[in-house]
Write an enzyme that holds these catalytic residues in place. Structure first.
Site, PDB file in Angstrom:
ATOM      1  N   ASP A 121      37.740  28.161  13.221  1.00 21.25           N
ATOM      2  CA  ASP A 121      36.840  27.570  12.939  1.00 21.25           C
ATOM      3  C   ASP A 121      38.459  26.416  13.141  1.00 21.25           C
ATOM      4  O   ASP A 121      38.558  25.589  13.279  1.00 21.25           O
ATOM      5  CB  ASP A 121      36.291  27.038  11.831  1.00 21.25           C
ATOM      6  CG  ASP A 121      34.505  28.165  12.468  1.00 21.25           C
ATOM      7  OD1 ASP A 121      34.317  27.267  12.431  1.00 21.25           O
ATOM      8  OD2 ASP A 121      34.532  29.186  11.389  1.00 21.25           O
ATOM      9  N   ASN A 163      32.263  31.869  11.840  1.00 18.71           N
ATOM     10  CA  ASN A 163      31.852  32.128  10.516  1.00 18.71           C
ATOM     11  C   ASN A 163      31.897  31.132   8.561  1.00 18.71           C
ATOM     12  O   ASN A 163      31.157  31.798   8.279  1.00 18.71           O
ATOM     13  CB  ASN A 163      32.911  33.972  10.120  1.00 18.71           C
ATOM     14  CG  ASN A 163      34.166  32.711   9.851  1.00 18.71           C
ATOM     15  OD1 ASN A 163      34.054  31.705   9.153  1.00 18.71           O
ATOM     16  ND2 ASN A 163      35.404  33.628   9.585  1.00 18.71           N
ATOM     17  N   GLU A 211      50.505  15.455  24.858  1.00 22.29           N
ATOM     18  CA  GLU A 211      52.033  16.030  24.223  1.00 22.29           C
ATOM     19  C   GLU A 211      51.960  17.615  24.402  1.00 22.29           C
ATOM     20  O   GLU A 211      52.440  18.805  24.337  1.00 22.29           O
ATOM     21  CB  GLU A 211      52.878  15.176  24.153  1.00 22.29           C
ATOM     22  CG  GLU A 211      53.495  14.243  24.399  1.00 22.29           C
ATOM     23  CD  GLU A 211      52.473  12.703  24.199  1.00 22.29           C
ATOM     24  OE1 GLU A 211      53.044  11.829  24.955  1.00 22.29           O
ATOM     25  OE2 GLU A 211      51.221  13.021  23.672  1.00 22.29           O
TER      26      GLU A 211
END
Length: 681
Positions: free
Chosen positions: A157, A187, A418
């Site tokens: 995540d 999770n 970038e």
């Protein structure tokens, strides 16, 4: 579809417990993710094309652990596959100078690239996938699949919250990288607690919008069949990268499962024991590996991988016979060698040549180099006309179906990304085959990519940043675009070349160094404004990082400068002598890193004891303390206006330098002076 049985379950339990034992031994680390992710890792590696006895085989599949804090799982997996990790290495997890550091590092066996800062690994994986697609398009022939490997990544995540992963995932979708397969460990837990506190978007819809194939596995804790089925389906997607969301339970099986508490701390002793009992292991023993698990991985992964490697070797020998020119070139690249005489194509300049911005001399260098270095692959973060990073006749790296280019193209349109560009370049470099990636942006915007720049140095990826518009000399765009502190920051990074050439010859030297570099990245800072080709500039001397460019006998002062300020310093030196009979030596110091690695004798011959030394650079002065007694520079933000007028505003002129040089001489008159380079240790 792959079949799974009790031996697969035993292998997964072994992975889980080896990971827990490592964290327990160190009393430090992250047990939660490995406990949840072990089935995913097992499924990936069970079908992974690899050869632990030849870990750099060019046609291996790559695996990148983007959520690098779960590296105990990776070390466990690599040990079971027979990579160079002993049980003792696992016991030394997170210990000083161990082979199992707290996040994956490139020097460890089987680790493709240093990862850990979240979002970098998935972005590196995009770079590896780009490199593989380019490599395949360049060298594959009918009946000779020199390259047909995949890149796999596991992300968490946190990785998908980081901006860099959005940049690179967006580009991966545009580039239709069907050779990239990513597993998303969902999770629902972060360090702060539930991810719902800060992260509730529909990730799969976002990735679908990026142009990815999206899939979902609901029971990632134990449903290996579904994980494997999704992986096999992902391999069928040839024109889209794939993300597979796998719902797992952090700390699966632990008394703390599903909580933030299991993320980053060793489990309690009673918790470890109940885990081992649960999976049929002796609760009083640690680092236990059933022999049948070793045997299983040997039979299903190691031996097939060795066979595939041997078959590839035989194919390559036939390839070299049938396609001798390509075969010779490919063998050279696999050997990590550059073409003989390539450096002869670097342009040389004389004082009679036109004054040019070093971004333009850089363009001349790159134009020459791409003709003789097929491993050179470049691009820009949407500043191609400003960075001058594209050469005449260049073909873009694009999906052939778009008719904008093809995968054999060597110019990458990164878009305004970038940070993503930096992380992708790291991945291209890590792919192997001697790839030399470069990427262009304004020097000030290299700061956007600080995380990737630092990891290039740590991971030893010799990428090249083409950083134009390197000072207040860029002019009207003003202080938002004018770098001040940027070079000081970059120079402070260990293992980093930071070149700021004064003219064309020094630009050629900077690129020679960057291209030859084995494990050190380079930033080449280049001017927007025209600079003269200096009378005594020297390609050969510049390769020492610093040298005397204007000399006198018994100097009263030494002026040391870089880039656009070298010519001003030379003018100031001439003015000092013509008006005051003050004798000034001028030193050009284009790369501190290289200069610092010269012999003490040479360095002190350039910047000796007994003479006051003044630096002049129109950037922050904080990096000059070890070379100069006095510094003239810019420790405030610039202004918007014409470049020459801004220089005059801050007195960055020959007169301004001469005046301060005279003040420096007077200040140190009668004082015993040692070179600032002198050190007790």
């Amino acid at each position: 579809m792959a079949q799974f049985s009790d031996i697969d379950k035993l292998a997964v339990s072994t992975l889980r417990l080896l990971s827990v034992d490592q964290v327990e031994s160190a009393q430090s680390g992250h047990p939660g993710a490995p406990l949840g992710l072990a089935p995913v890792a097992h499924v990936i590696f069970k079908q992974l094309r690899c050869n632990p006895n030849n870990e750099h085989w060019i046609n291996r599949d790559r695996f990148v652990l983007s959520n690098g804090h779960s590296c105990a799982l990776l070390y466990s997996m690599l040990h079971l596959l027979g990579y160079d990790y002993s049980i003792e290495d696992l016991r030394q997890f997170r210990q000083v100078n161990s082979r199992t550091p707290g996040h994956p590092e490139f020097h460890s066996a089987g680790v493709e690239i240093t990862s850990g800062p979240l979002g970098q690994g998935i972005s590196n994986a995009v770079g590896m996938a780009i490199a593989q697609a380019n490599f395949a398009a360049t060298y594959n022939e009918d009946g000779f699949p020199i390259s047909d490997s995949y890149t796999f990544a596991i992300v968490g995540d946190g990785c998908l919250q980081e901006g860099v992963s959005s940049e690179t995932s967006s580009l991966a979708g545009h580039l239709q990288l069907g050779n990239l397969i990513t597993f998303y460990d969902s999770n629902s837990i972060s360090i702060d607690g539930k991810t719902s506190y800060s992260f509730d978007e529909d990730v799969l819809k976002r990735y679908e919008a990026y142009g990815w194939e999206v899939m979902e596995v609901d029971k990632g804790d134990d449903d290996m069949e579904s994980i494997s089925s999704a992986l096999e389906k992902a391999k069928l997607s040839k024109d889209k990268p794939t993300i597979i969301k796998v719902t797992t339970t952090i700390g699966f099986g632990s008394l703390q499962q599903g909580t933030a508490g299991v993320h980053g701390s060793a489990l309690k002793a009673d918790d470890v024991k109940q885990l081992k009992k649960r999976w049929g292991f002796d609760p009083n023993k640690s680092f236990v590996v059933p022999q049948e698990v070793y045997d299983y991985y040997k039979k299903t992964v190691v031996e097939p991988g060795q066979k595939l490697n041997e078959e590839w070797d035989r194919m390559f020998e036939e390839y070299k016979t049938k396609f001798p020119e390509k075969g010779k070139e490919l063998q050279r690249r696999l050997n990590g060698e550059l073409p003989e005489g390539w450096e002869k194509h670097l342009p040389k300049f004389t004082p009679d040549d036109d004054a040019l911005a070093t971004r333009k001399t850089s363009q001349q260098v790159l134009t020459n180099m791409v003709q003789v270095l097929p491993e050179l692959i470049g691009g820009s973060a949407d500043l191609t006309p400003s960075n001058l990073t594209r050469w005449e006749g260049a073909v873009d790296f694009q999906p052939p179906i778009t008719q904008l280019g093809n995968y054999a193209g060597r110019y990458i349109r990164y878009g305004v990304r970038e940070h993503g560009m930096g992380a992708i370049m790291n991945g291209i470099s890590a792919f192997g085959a001697n790839y030399k990636p470069y990427g262009g942006t304004f020097l000030n915007f290299v700061s956007y990519a600080a995380g990737a720049v630092r990891l290039a140095a740590l991971s030893g990826n010799p990428v090249i940043w083409v950083a134009t518009h390197d000072s207040i000399g860029l002019g009207e765009d003003g202080p938002t675009h004018q770098p001040i502190e940027t070079l000081a920051h970059l120079r402070a990074i260990p293992n980093m070349h930071v070149w700021r050439p004064a003219d064309g010859n020094e630009t050629s030297a900077a690129y020679y160094s960057a291209i030859k570099s084995g494990r050190t990245p380079s930033v080449v800072a280049l001017s927007r404004q025209n600079l003269p080709q200096l009378e005594h500039s020297s390609f050969e001397k510049a390769l020492k990082g610093g040298y005397v460019i204007h000399d006198v006998e018994n100097p009263d002062i030494i002026l040391v400068s870089t880039g656009s300020e070298v010519s001003i310093s030379i003018d100031a030196a001439k003015k000092l002598y013509d008006t005051k009979k003050i004798k000034a030596r001028v030193v050009s110091l284009p790369d501190f890193y290289t200069f610092d690695r010269q012999s003490e004798e040479y360095r002190f011959s350039v910047l000796p004891d007994g003479v006051p030394i003044m630096s002049f650079e129109v950037l922050a002065t904080s990096s000059w303390g070890k070379y100069a007694h006095q510094s003239f520079g810019l420790d405030e933000f610039g202004r918007s206006g014409k470049g020459p007028e801004i220089y005059k505003l801050f007195d960055f002129t020959a007169d301004g330098v001469a005046s301060r040089a005279e003040k420096t001489i007077n200040y140190y008159k009668g004082k015993q002076l040692l070179s600032p380079m002198g050190r007790a240790f």
